[in-house]
Every structure is written in C-alpha cells, then in structure tokens.
Design an enzyme around this catalytic site. Structure first.
Site, mmCIF file in Angstrom:
data_model
loop_
_atom_site.group_PDB
_atom_site.id
_atom_site.type_symbol
_atom_site.label_atom_id
_atom_site.label_comp_id
_atom_site.label_asym_id
_atom_site.label_seq_id
_atom_site.Cartn_x
_atom_site.Cartn_y
_atom_site.Cartn_z
ATOM 1 N N GLY A 151 0.832 -1.194 0.000
ATOM 2 C CA GLY A 151 0.000 0.000 0.000
ATOM 3 C C GLY A 151 0.866 1.242 0.000
ATOM 4 O O GLY A 151 2.002 1.224 0.481
ATOM 5 N N SER A 154 0.165 8.639 2.408
ATOM 6 C CA SER A 154 0.571 10.015 2.156
ATOM 7 C C SER A 154 2.045 10.259 2.439
ATOM 8 O O SER A 154 2.705 11.013 1.727
ATOM 9 C CB SER A 154 -0.276 10.960 3.014
ATOM 10 O OG SER A 154 -0.195 10.584 4.383
ATOM 11 N N GLN A 157 5.275 4.280 1.937
ATOM 12 C CA GLN A 157 4.642 3.093 1.368
ATOM 13 C C GLN A 157 5.246 1.855 2.013
ATOM 14 O O GLN A 157 6.348 1.895 2.561
ATOM 15 C CB GLN A 157 4.759 3.060 -0.146
ATOM 16 C CG GLN A 157 6.132 2.943 -0.739
ATOM 17 C CD GLN A 157 6.098 3.175 -2.249
ATOM 18 O OE1 GLN A 157 5.651 4.221 -2.726
ATOM 19 N NE2 GLN A 157 6.565 2.206 -3.021
ATOM 20 N N VAL A 158 4.495 0.761 1.952
ATOM 21 C CA VAL A 158 4.851 -0.454 2.687
ATOM 22 C C VAL A 158 5.109 -1.592 1.716
ATOM 23 O O VAL A 158 4.329 -1.815 0.787
ATOM 24 C CB VAL A 158 3.722 -0.839 3.672
ATOM 25 C CG1 VAL A 158 4.105 -2.077 4.471
ATOM 26 C CG2 VAL A 158 3.412 0.321 4.612
ATOM 27 N N LYS A 172 7.904 -0.310 6.247
ATOM 28 C CA LYS A 172 7.327 0.991 5.926
ATOM 29 C C LYS A 172 8.468 1.981 5.659
ATOM 30 O O LYS A 172 9.312 2.218 6.534
ATOM 31 C CB LYS A 172 6.460 1.481 7.092
ATOM 32 C CG LYS A 172 5.764 2.816 6.845
ATOM 33 C CD LYS A 172 4.858 3.158 8.013
ATOM 34 C CE LYS A 172 4.138 4.487 7.791
ATOM 35 N NZ LYS A 172 3.227 4.819 8.908
ATOM 36 N N ASP A 304 -5.646 8.604 13.675
ATOM 37 C CA ASP A 304 -5.728 8.492 12.210
ATOM 38 C C ASP A 304 -6.321 7.138 11.817
ATOM 39 O O ASP A 304 -5.709 6.373 11.070
ATOM 40 C CB ASP A 304 -4.345 8.664 11.594
ATOM 41 C CG ASP A 304 -4.416 8.932 10.092
ATOM 42 O OD1 ASP A 304 -5.505 9.318 9.621
ATOM 43 O OD2 ASP A 304 -3.403 8.738 9.400
#
Length: 454
Positions: A151, A154, A157-158, A172, A304
């Site tokens: 994924g 913002s 990315q992982v 990550k 979040d």
C-alpha cells in the site's frame, strides 16, 4: 493593497512554476512550484464560487444543480493538487475524505479514494532511503523483498519482505522527499487557508493548517510511531479482538519502520467481509468499544483511524481488528453534525481546544466506516461508551480518596451504575426481541422513561 499583494505573489509563483516546469527534470522538488500550483488551484476554486454566488441566488431553482456541478469540479481540482504535490497534501486530502458529516459529499467521495490510491515512489529511491538510514542494502537485510507495495500512503509506502530467519515483515519506508517538502507545504497551507478565510470570512479552516503544522513532524518520525505501537499494545492488551504488529527495532529508523506482517482486509471492504463470513455489525461494535476505551479510560487516542489503517480478519476466536499506522496519538485529560451547519461548525472548530479536534476527527472516521459498511443502527456503541465513562469517573474519584470507606463507597457506586447500564441493555434487547410480541411493549416503555429520568 493587501489583495493586490496576494494576487501578485500568487501570479509570480505560478509564472515561476511554469518556467521551471520547462527547465527542470524534478520540478516537484522546488518549493516555488509546489506553492504556485497550490495557490493557482485555491484561487481558481475561490473565483468559481464567487462567480456562482454572484450569478445565482440560493433560492433559485437552478441553484442545487449548479452548486453540485461546482462542488464536483472543485473537488476534482483539489484531488489533482493533492496527487501532484503529495506528502502533507495527501494527508489533508485523506482527512477531507472522512468528513461526511461536515463537507459536501462531492468533496468527500472524491477525496476518499486517496486512502487507497496515494502516489507511489520508485523502488530504487526507497532502497536509497533504507541504505542511508540503516547502513545496509535491502539485499543484505532481506532474502526476499516484494517490489510491489502492499500500500502507498501520504507519507510512506509499505513493502512485504522476508528476513534471514524466515519471518515475514512489512517494511514501511518514507517517501524520499516528504520531509524536505514538509516545511514549504505547511507554510503554503497556512497562507492559503488565511487567504481563503479573508475571501470567505464565514469559512474558517485555520485550525486544519495549525494541526498539520503541529503534528506532521511527529508523523514523520517512525521511531515515535514504533513507540506508540508498543504503548497501545500494552494499554489495550485486554481486548482479544485487537492486534497490533510487533516492531523490529534493529531494522528501524526515523524513516524506516520494520514490523510484523499482518494479513486482513480493509475495514470498509464489505465484499471481503461477506467472503470471509465477518459480521459488519460485530466490527462496528468492536470499533466503538475500542475507541471508547481509548478516549474515556486510557486517555490515549489513535488519531488516524482511516480505512487504510484498520484491517479486519476472521480468526477461530471471532473477528479481529488489526490497528496500523501509529504515527499520531493524542493524550487527553478527559477520558457531528449535518452539512447544513458547516459555517457554525467551522467557527467552533477554530476556537475549541486542540485536543478536542483529534476526538472529532476520530469520531468522523469511525462514523464514516460505519456508514460505508451499512451496519445496523445499534445502541451497543453508546452503551460501551457509557460504561467507559462510568469507569473513568470512578477511577478519578477513587484517586482522590484518602480512606478505605471512601474507596469502598466509590467502588459500590461504580458497580451500581454499571449494573444499571447492563439492565438497560437487557431492556433494549427485550424491546427488539420478536418473542415478546406487543403485549409487553407498554410496560417496557414505561420502565424506560423512569430509568432515563432517574
């Protein structure tokens, strides 16, 4: 004079951005280009709304259709800006995508896709970040490293990887230029929200820029995220339905976080839940229970919880929630409105304590997930919240007691209030049960009135 100055600055920025677009291979790294792009988009949206409001009265029969078209057009422009500038702009866009009770649906639906479609960074650039921070190459650290990201968010990315000892992990990695861009992006947002507030005095979103300025540095520190992850795991270990990933500190830094790989579907993926026989109602109940405990009892709130950060998985013990992205938590001392009240809510949000904004944001996201899942209306979330409130108040009162009699009285009062909530939940179950028929309804209704009044 102030207006001419602002227009002049924006025009200069846009002109400079156009020039650099023709002369630079990496124009997005230039602050003046990013600022010019944002200023142009904001100015274009503001002018379009001013023209519409001058051309058509709200009482005009054409107004609903015209405002719908303009909302959609402006939302698409804003979405393009977020994708072009990336970083903090994506973060704000994702937040907009959760404000279903505050903003026009055209904005919410358009920006919501940023939860799943944030721009990606080239793999070689990410490998450079790992080498700079950890002093090792990806090939030295992992025997397998999937080039396709699990994924893209913002700020990072992982990627899925396998360690030398065979453990499967999620790595990550921060987008290479996010930290470098963050200062300019924050200043740009501050300028634009103040300028728009000057043009449209009834809409005050300064609070959104202020919160981004305060919290973005925390979210850019992945070591801080790792500490938050371990802390919430300790505080909420009693919830068997909750899973937080293990952190591998030897492979982590401020821009790289290596953690246990956790499988599951996104919390708003209704089809995934159907395919895996997961009850959407159970999931929303768990979410309500989890965040009530965070807010009212622990005073440590994950701020979040958008759908990309919460996974669901079916286990032999029932549905499981996997909580990801622990970059931003709010510690609080105290353990949503229709869109027609947009102006009033914006005015209030500009003046409320900063801690409350996180709770509002969390409520927006959780309610957004429930709406997407179409879970049934249920009192369970409110009952769980009530239990957490009773426990939190009792804990506070007990901390002030100096004698065993006071502590005993406090504990008895706590148990009495919890018993009342349990009794009321039984009443609600009976009221909803098909077995009781209609003859018991008047008696139960009478009981409910007396219970609530007392």
């Amino acid at each position: 004079m102030r207006l001419l100055t602002k227009v002049g600055v924006c025009a200069s920025a846009v002109a400079a951005g156009t020039y650099y677009a023709k002369t630079s291979d990496d124009i997005n790294s230039l602050g003046i280009v990013r600022f010019g792009r944002a200023a142009y988009t904001a100015a274009k949206i503001a002018v379009d709304y001013k023209i519409l409001f001058h051309r058509i009265e709200k009482t005009d029969s054409r107004y609903p259709e015209e405002i719908h078209k303009l909302h959609l057009k402006s939302a698409l422009c804003l979405h393009q800006l977020c994708c072009d500038n990336g970083g903090a702009f994506i973060k704000v866009g994702q937040h907009i995508g959760t404000l279903e009770y505050l903003l026009p649906m055209e904005y919410v639906q358009t920006m919501k896709v940023l939860h799943n479609e944030a721009p990606q960074s080239p793999l070689e650039e990410l490998k450079t970040v790992i080498h700079e921070d950890l002093g090792q190459t990806v090939e030295d650290m992992f025997i397998e490293f999937d080039p396709e990201p699990l994924g893209a968010a913002s700020l990072a990315q992982v990627h899925k990887a396998k360690m030398v000892d065979g453990k499967i992990v999620a790595v990550k990695i921060q987008h290479p230029k996010v930290k470098a861009h963050s200062f300019v992006d924050i200043r740009t947002m501050e300028f634009l929200v103040h300028a728009l507030g000057w043009v449209f005095p009834e809409f005050d979103y300064v609070w959104l820029a202020e919160e981004t300025k305060k919290n973005l540095p925390l979210e850019l520190d992945f070591l801080n995220e790792g500490r938050n992850c371990e802390q919430v795991g300790r505080l909420l270990k009693k919830f068997k339905f909750l899973k937080v990933p293990k952190i591998y500190w030897e492979y982590s830094s401020e821009r790289v976080l290596t953690m246990e790989y956790c499988e599951g579907g996104k919390v708003d993926d209704v089809q995934y839940m159907k395919d895996n026989n997961i009850s959407v109602n159970k999931i929303t109940e768990h979410l309500g229970e989890l965040y009530s405990e965070m807010i009212f009892v622990q005073g440590y709130v994950h701020c979040d919880p958008h759908p990309g950060n919460v996974l669901v998985k079916q286990t032999r013990h029932g549905p499981q929630l996997v909580l990801l992205d622990h970059g931003l938590y709010q510690e609080t001392e105290f353990k949503t409105m229709a869109s027609s009240y947009l102006v009033e809510i914006s005015s209030v949000l500009s003046r409320v304590p900063r801690q409350l904004l996180f709770l509002f944001k969390t409520n927006d996201v959780v309610r957004s997930i429930e709406t997407t899942l179409h879970s049934r209306s249920s009192s369970t979330a409110f009952l769980n919240m009530s239990r957490c409130c009773v426990r939190a108040v009792a804990d506070w009162e007990a901390s002030r007691c100096r004698t065993w009699r006071c502590r005993l009285r406090t504990e008895l009062h706590r148990q009495f209030q919890l018993a009342r909530i349990t009794l009321f939940s039984l009443y609600l179950w009976l009221l909803d049960s098909r077995l009781i028929g209609g003859w018991l309804q008047p008696k139960l209704s009478s009981f409910s009135s007396s219970f609530i009044t007392s």
